[in-house]
Motif scaffolding. Sequence first.
Motif, PDB file in Angstrom:
ATOM      1  N   THR A  14       0.807  -1.213   0.000  1.00 51.20           N
ATOM      2  CA  THR A  14       0.000   0.000   0.000  1.00 51.20           C
ATOM      3  C   THR A  14       0.846   1.271   0.000  1.00 51.20           C
ATOM      4  OG1 THR A  14      -0.150   0.166   2.417  1.00 51.20           O
ATOM      5  CG2 THR A  14      -1.748  -1.260   1.307  1.00 51.20           C
ATOM      6  N   SER A  15       0.154   2.383  -0.272  1.00 47.79           N
ATOM      7  CA  SER A  15       0.790   3.696  -0.235  1.00 47.79           C
ATOM      8  C   SER A  15      -0.184   4.702   0.355  1.00 47.79           C
ATOM      9  CB  SER A  15       1.201   4.129  -1.653  1.00 47.79           C
ATOM     10  OG  SER A  15       0.061   4.197  -2.494  1.00 47.79           O
ATOM     11  N   ASN A  16       0.292   5.916   0.542  1.00 46.82           N
ATOM     12  CA  ASN A  16      -0.491   7.000   1.139  1.00 46.82           C
ATOM     13  C   ASN A  16      -0.820   6.698   2.596  1.00 46.82           C
ATOM     14  OD1 ASN A  16      -0.607   8.890  -1.116  1.00 46.82           O
ATOM     15  ND2 ASN A  16      -1.734   7.260  -2.146  1.00 46.82           N
ATOM     16  N   LEU A  17      -2.103   6.619   3.000  1.00 46.60           N
ATOM     17  CA  LEU A  17      -2.395   6.518   4.435  1.00 46.60           C
ATOM     18  C   LEU A  17      -3.230   5.312   4.840  1.00 46.60           C
ATOM     19  CD1 LEU A  17      -2.424   7.481   7.334  1.00 46.60           C
ATOM     20  CD2 LEU A  17      -4.073   9.254   6.716  1.00 46.60           C
ATOM     21  N   SER A  18      -4.349   5.043   4.174  1.00 49.12           N
ATOM     22  CA  SER A  18      -5.274   4.019   4.668  1.00 49.12           C
ATOM     23  C   SER A  18      -4.616   2.650   4.804  1.00 49.12           C
ATOM     24  CB  SER A  18      -6.496   3.922   3.749  1.00 49.12           C
ATOM     25  OG  SER A  18      -6.120   3.567   2.423  1.00 49.12           O
ATOM     26  N   GLY A  19      -3.969   2.179   3.737  1.00 46.36           N
ATOM     27  CA  GLY A  19      -3.321   0.875   3.782  1.00 46.36           C
ATOM     28  C   GLY A  19      -2.113   0.835   4.697  1.00 46.36           C
ATOM     29  N   PRO A  20      -1.195   1.812   4.574  1.00 48.36           N
ATOM     30  CA  PRO A  20      -0.054   1.824   5.489  1.00 48.36           C
ATOM     31  C   PRO A  20      -0.465   1.892   6.958  1.00 48.36           C
ATOM     32  CG  PRO A  20       0.421   3.214   3.603  1.00 48.36           C
ATOM     33  CD  PRO A  20      -1.021   2.792   3.476  1.00 48.36           C
ATOM     34  N   TYR A  21      -1.550   2.612   7.259  1.00 54.34           N
ATOM     35  CA  TYR A  21      -2.011   2.695   8.654  1.00 54.34           C
ATOM     36  C   TYR A  21      -2.506   1.330   9.127  1.00 54.34           C
ATOM     37  CZ  TYR A  21      -4.095   4.717  12.840  1.00 54.34           C
ATOM     38  OH  TYR A  21      -4.403   5.017  14.156  1.00 54.34           O
ATOM     39  N   CYS A  22      -3.230   0.628   8.257  1.00 52.50           N
ATOM     40  CA  CYS A  22      -3.688  -0.724   8.568  1.00 52.50           C
ATOM     41  C   CYS A  22      -2.499  -1.626   8.878  1.00 52.50           C
ATOM     42  CB  CYS A  22      -4.491  -1.278   7.397  1.00 52.50           C
ATOM     43  SG  CYS A  22      -5.011  -2.990   7.580  1.00 52.50           S
ATOM     44  N   ALA A  23      -1.490  -1.593   8.021  1.00 49.80           N
ATOM     45  CA  ALA A  23      -0.301  -2.421   8.225  1.00 49.80           C
ATOM     46  C   ALA A  23       0.459  -2.008   9.476  1.00 49.80           C
ATOM     47  CB  ALA A  23       0.594  -2.346   6.990  1.00 49.80           C
ATOM     48  N   MET A  24       0.481  -0.703   9.765  1.00 46.88           N
ATOM     49  CA  MET A  24       1.149  -0.220  10.976  1.00 46.88           C
ATOM     50  C   MET A  24       0.513  -0.792  12.230  1.00 46.88           C
ATOM     51  SD  MET A  24       1.171   3.546  12.700  1.00 46.88           S
ATOM     52  CE  MET A  24      -0.398   3.093  13.485  1.00 46.88           C
ATOM     53  N   LEU A  25      -0.827  -0.857  12.248  1.00 46.00           N
ATOM     54  CA  LEU A  25      -1.510  -1.401  13.424  1.00 46.00           C
ATOM     55  C   LEU A  25      -1.087  -2.842  13.685  1.00 46.00           C
ATOM     56  CD1 LEU A  25      -5.116   0.007  12.838  1.00 46.00           C
ATOM     57  CD2 LEU A  25      -3.419   0.828  14.477  1.00 46.00           C
ATOM     58  N   LEU A  26      -0.904  -3.611  12.627  1.00 51.24           N
ATOM     59  CA  LEU A  26      -0.461  -4.998  12.771  1.00 51.24           C
ATOM     60  C   LEU A  26       1.013  -5.054  13.171  1.00 51.24           C
ATOM     61  CD1 LEU A  26      -2.222  -6.481   9.609  1.00 51.24           C
ATOM     62  CD2 LEU A  26      -3.087  -6.426  11.962  1.00 51.24           C
ATOM     63  N   ALA A  27       1.822  -4.169  12.573  1.00 50.87           N
ATOM     64  CA  ALA A  27       3.246  -4.124  12.911  1.00 50.87           C
ATOM     65  C   ALA A  27       3.453  -3.741  14.366  1.00 50.87           C
ATOM     66  CB  ALA A  27       3.966  -3.136  11.991  1.00 50.87           C
ATOM     67  N   ASN A  63       4.671   4.399   9.139  1.00 50.04           N
ATOM     68  CA  ASN A  63       5.402   3.285   8.527  1.00 50.04           C
ATOM     69  C   ASN A  63       6.481   2.741   9.461  1.00 50.04           C
ATOM     70  OD1 ASN A  63       4.462   2.750   5.605  1.00 50.04           O
ATOM     71  ND2 ASN A  63       4.515   4.982   5.749  1.00 50.04           N
ATOM     72  N   ARG A  64       6.376   3.077  10.737  1.00 46.20           N
ATOM     73  CA  ARG A  64       7.329   2.514  11.698  1.00 46.20           C
ATOM     74  C   ARG A  64       7.091   1.007  11.834  1.00 46.20           C
ATOM     75  NH1 ARG A  64       3.990   5.105  15.935  1.00 46.20           N
ATOM     76  NH2 ARG A  64       2.406   3.583  16.554  1.00 46.20           N
ATOM     77  N   ASN A  65       8.086   0.332  12.347  1.00 42.79           N
ATOM     78  CA  ASN A  65       8.016  -1.115  12.612  1.00 42.79           C
ATOM     79  C   ASN A  65       7.954  -1.978  11.348  1.00 42.79           C
ATOM     80  OD1 ASN A  65       8.148  -0.942  15.424  1.00 42.79           O
ATOM     81  ND2 ASN A  65       5.936  -0.791  15.667  1.00 42.79           N
ATOM     82  N   LYS A  66       8.265  -1.400  10.194  1.00 42.26           N
ATOM     83  CA  LYS A  66       8.200  -2.155   8.934  1.00 42.26           C
ATOM     84  C   LYS A  66       9.594  -2.302   8.316  1.00 42.26           C
ATOM     85  CE  LYS A  66       3.654  -0.105   7.874  1.00 42.26           C
ATOM     86  NZ  LYS A  66       2.845   0.634   6.872  1.00 42.26           N
ATOM     87  N   ARG A  67       9.710  -3.267   7.413  1.00 40.93           N
ATOM     88  CA  ARG A  67      10.895  -3.389   6.568  1.00 40.93           C
ATOM     89  C   ARG A  67      10.500  -2.976   5.147  1.00 40.93           C
ATOM     90  NH1 ARG A  67      13.589  -9.157   7.100  1.00 40.93           N
ATOM     91  NH2 ARG A  67      11.451  -9.981   7.056  1.00 40.93           N
ATOM     92  N   SER A  68      11.388  -2.287   4.452  1.00 44.22           N
ATOM     93  CA  SER A  68      11.085  -1.813   3.099  1.00 44.22           C
ATOM     94  C   SER A  68      11.921  -2.553   2.075  1.00 44.22           C
ATOM     95  CB  SER A  68      11.357  -0.311   2.976  1.00 44.22           C
ATOM     96  OG  SER A  68      11.323   0.101   1.615  1.00 44.22           O
ATOM     97  N   ILE A  69      11.231  -3.019   1.020  1.00 51.68           N
ATOM     98  CA  ILE A  69      11.945  -3.565  -0.128  1.00 51.68           C
ATOM     99  C   ILE A  69      11.426  -2.878  -1.384  1.00 51.68           C
ATOM    100  CG2 ILE A  69      12.198  -5.790   1.041  1.00 51.68           C
ATOM    101  CD1 ILE A  69      10.175  -6.952  -0.952  1.00 51.68           C
TER     102      ILE A  69
END
Length: 388
Positions: A14-27, A63-69
């Motif tokens: 994901t990009s922008n806010l909605s998807g990254p925020y969802c992933a952040m909550l899980l991270a 986007n904290r707590n994530k790894r980027s590729i």
Amino acid sequence: MATALDGLRVIDLTSNLSGPYCAMLLADQGADVIKVESPGGGDDMRRTPPFIGGESAPFMLWNRNKRSIVLDLKSEEGKEALHRLAKGADVLIENYRPGVAERLGIGYEALAAENPRLVYCSISGFGQTGPYRTRGGFDLITQAMSGLAAICGPKDGGPHRLPIAISDVSAGMFGAIGVLSALQARHTTGAGQHVDVSLMESAMQMQVYEAASYFATGEIPARIGQAHRGSSPYQIFATRDGHMALGASSQNMWPKAAKILGCEALVDDPRFAQKADRVAHNDELVALLQERFLTRDTKEWCQAFDAAGIPAGPVMNHEEVFTDPQVLSRDMVVPVEHPAAGPGRTLGTGVKLKSTPGGVRRPAPMLGEHTAEVLAEIGMAPGARAAE
């Protein structure tokens, strides 16, 4: 200490806010979230001000707590890498326009065929079905089309956008709820499923009073400023030195609040006797109470209401919020060290688990920081052309 989502692998497309925020909550709760970004700049939020050391502060927060590729999903090598990642993942989150993931060969059906246990979450403006499915759906647009903007703003003015990204953030929250629900269902069925969340419906879910009122009466909810549709007094008042909020609408609190304000006579006034009466005559009641609030400072009023067990609080700016003892004691301001931006602060997690607490374990990643590391984990050489 173990976290609640230890061992859960999430692919964040994901990009922008909605998807990254969802992933952040899980991270935040311990999931291993791999953020897949495109060559040539990655997530567009990386270019959103303000910047610290050349890094976007908004991007870094969610986007904290994530790894980027970095993967080029238009190349065969990039698609192969994504498919390998998805085969070993528990969750994949994407927020492309409906149809784009399918055209790239990474839609739900294609990936679920290789990994039937995959929980695939799609977040879009209007959902995966319906006549608006292919429309772009920014927060502003879905605030407007969900009815939210129509009820916001002063009574005698036009519709207003809330100055927070409520469609985006709530869609991220509903996405996380959907993912966790699907994971729980997987324990029973053994299979993953497609989770479909939209910004439009997420904004609609915020309007519980308005929906209940419209379904009950057939009347279109009007703009009512800061008043409450079902409670009174329940709003912000100006004091001698600032502003404060008072929530004294319940039948047992109203007489106590009236006494503190020196308005005992209002309790027996038929216009204000019962909660429904006060709602019907809210403007008159507020005008009378406002005169009293201007006679004392915010702190004095808040102390008096607090002593009586009546919910009240000062209107605080963000400097006051982020230095407040309650906020600090609950770890809602967390130090973080970023390789480019240096030492800084970020929001803490709002979900506190006692035995398996979440938290901020690592800063937001640099673009492609973990490409070689992750490719090696899926058996691809660090120099693979997948990222080109």
